[in-house]
Enzyme design. Sequence first.
Site, PDB file in Angstrom:
ATOM      1  N   ASP A 130       0.298  -1.363   0.079  1.00  4.43           N
ATOM      2  CA  ASP A 130       0.020  -0.169  -0.719  1.00  4.43           C
ATOM      3  C   ASP A 130       0.562   1.492  -0.051  1.00  4.43           C
ATOM      4  O   ASP A 130       0.926   2.145  -0.716  1.00  4.43           O
ATOM      5  CB  ASP A 130      -1.003  -0.169   0.821  1.00  4.43           C
ATOM      6  CG  ASP A 130      -1.988  -1.123   0.815  1.00  4.43           C
ATOM      7  OD1 ASP A 130      -2.368  -0.696  -0.179  1.00  4.43           O
ATOM      8  OD2 ASP A 130      -2.811  -1.241   1.728  1.00  4.43           O
ATOM      9  N   ASP A 188     -12.104  -1.827   5.495  1.00  4.91           N
ATOM     10  CA  ASP A 188     -11.180  -1.245   5.355  1.00  4.91           C
ATOM     11  C   ASP A 188     -10.663  -1.037   6.611  1.00  4.91           C
ATOM     12  O   ASP A 188      -9.582  -2.289   7.123  1.00  4.91           O
ATOM     13  CB  ASP A 188     -10.372  -1.320   4.598  1.00  4.91           C
ATOM     14  CG  ASP A 188     -10.084  -1.026   3.552  1.00  4.91           C
ATOM     15  OD1 ASP A 188     -10.285  -2.381   2.438  1.00  4.91           O
ATOM     16  OD2 ASP A 188      -9.683  -0.336   2.427  1.00  4.91           O
TER      17      ASP A 188
HETATM   18 ZN   LIG Z   1      -3.905  -3.201  -0.187  1.00 11.95          ZN
END
Ligand SMILES: [Zn+2]
Length: 342
Positions: free
Chosen positions: A68, A176
Amino acid sequence: MASLTKAALLALAGLQGVNAWGVLGHATVAYIAQHYLTSEAASWSKRAQGILGDSSDSYLASIASWADQYRATAGGKWTAPFHFIDAEDNPPSSCNLDYERDCGNSGCSISAVANYTQRVTDGRLADDEVADALKFIVHFIGDLTQPLHDEAYELGGNHIKVTFDDHSDNLHADWDTYMPEKLIGGHTTNHAQTWSKTLIKDITSGSYKSQAASWIEGDDVGDAIATATRWATDANALVCTFVMPNGPDDLKSGDLYPDYYNSVISTIELQIAKAGYRLGNWLNMVHKAGAAKRTEGGVEVMGAIPLPDLLGRDLLPAPRPMSRAKLARAAMEGSCCGHEHD
Ligand SMILES: [Zn+2]
Ligand SMILES: *[C@@H]1O[C@H](CO)[C@@H](O)[C@H](O)[C@H]1NC(C)=O
C-alpha cells in the site's frame, strides 16, 4: 512528491488512511500466517527478506502493508490494479466473479498472486525482486478476502457515502479500516498481535476449527489463478449476503453503528482469519515447491520444461475493450480519496 522523505511519505499515508484491510487487518493476517508457518518456510521467508537471524516475532507483519505504501508513490502507481478485482456483477441480487471478464488488461489481485508466486521462487531474479514478490503475496492474499476488494460496484464501495460512528466516510473504508479498528480499539502492532491470538485460538480449537480445512481445500501453487479465483469468489459472494444485503441505499442514511456494524463484524473477523490461514498454508506450499525445484538442480534440470515468463504475461486474460466499470476505475487510478481500493 519526489523530494519527500520515505518517513514523510509514510506519515502522509497514515494521515490519509491509505491502508487496505488497513494496517491493522494486514498485520493481523500476517501474524496468523506466521503462526502456521513450518520452521523451514519461516527461515526461507526471512532469508527472502534479507533478515536472517532476525528474532523479531513480527517479520511478516512488518512488511504486510508495504504494498500500500509503494502503491501510493509515483513509482509504484502501476501496481494499483493488483489490489483488487472488479467483479462486474449486480449486488445485491447477484454476485459472481469471472476471472476472464473481471481481471483488467493490466492485471488484478488474482493475476498478481499468480505472478508473484511464480517469481518468489524463481532462481533467475535478484534478491530485491524476490523480496518484493514475497511482500506482494503477503499483502494481496489479505486484500483478496476483503469482499469490497472483489467488487466493481461503486468502485468497490468507495463511492458509497455513509456515516459510521459519527464520521462521514465511505463503505469501503469502513470495511478496510474503521470497523476493524472499532472492534479492536486501535491499529498498533500490539493490537494486531492481540487480535491474531484470538483468531488463532478460534482456528485451532474454537469456532473456526471445523471449517478451517475448507478455507484451503484445493489450494495449489501449481494453479495459483484457480486458487486465487476461488478465494475471490468466496469473498465476492459476501457482498450480496452481508455487505449490502438490502442494496446500497439502505446504508446511506443513518449511522452504520451499531446495527450494521453488529451485523457484519463477525464476517470481518472470519475473513481476516481465512486470509491468515490461507497465507500461512500458501507460503508453506510455495517454499516446498521452490525447495523441490532447487533439489532437482533448479533452473538447469528444468531445461526441458519452458521456464515461466517472469513478467507473467501469459497469466492475464485476453486483452479486450474496457468496460464502463474499468473505464471508471482507470479514471480514478492513483488519484482520489485516499480510500481508493488499497
Ligand atoms: Zn491493498
Ligand atoms: C509480474 O511482476 C513483475 C515485477 O513486478 C511486473 O513487471 C509484471 O508486470 C507482473 N506481471 C503481472 C501479470 O502482474
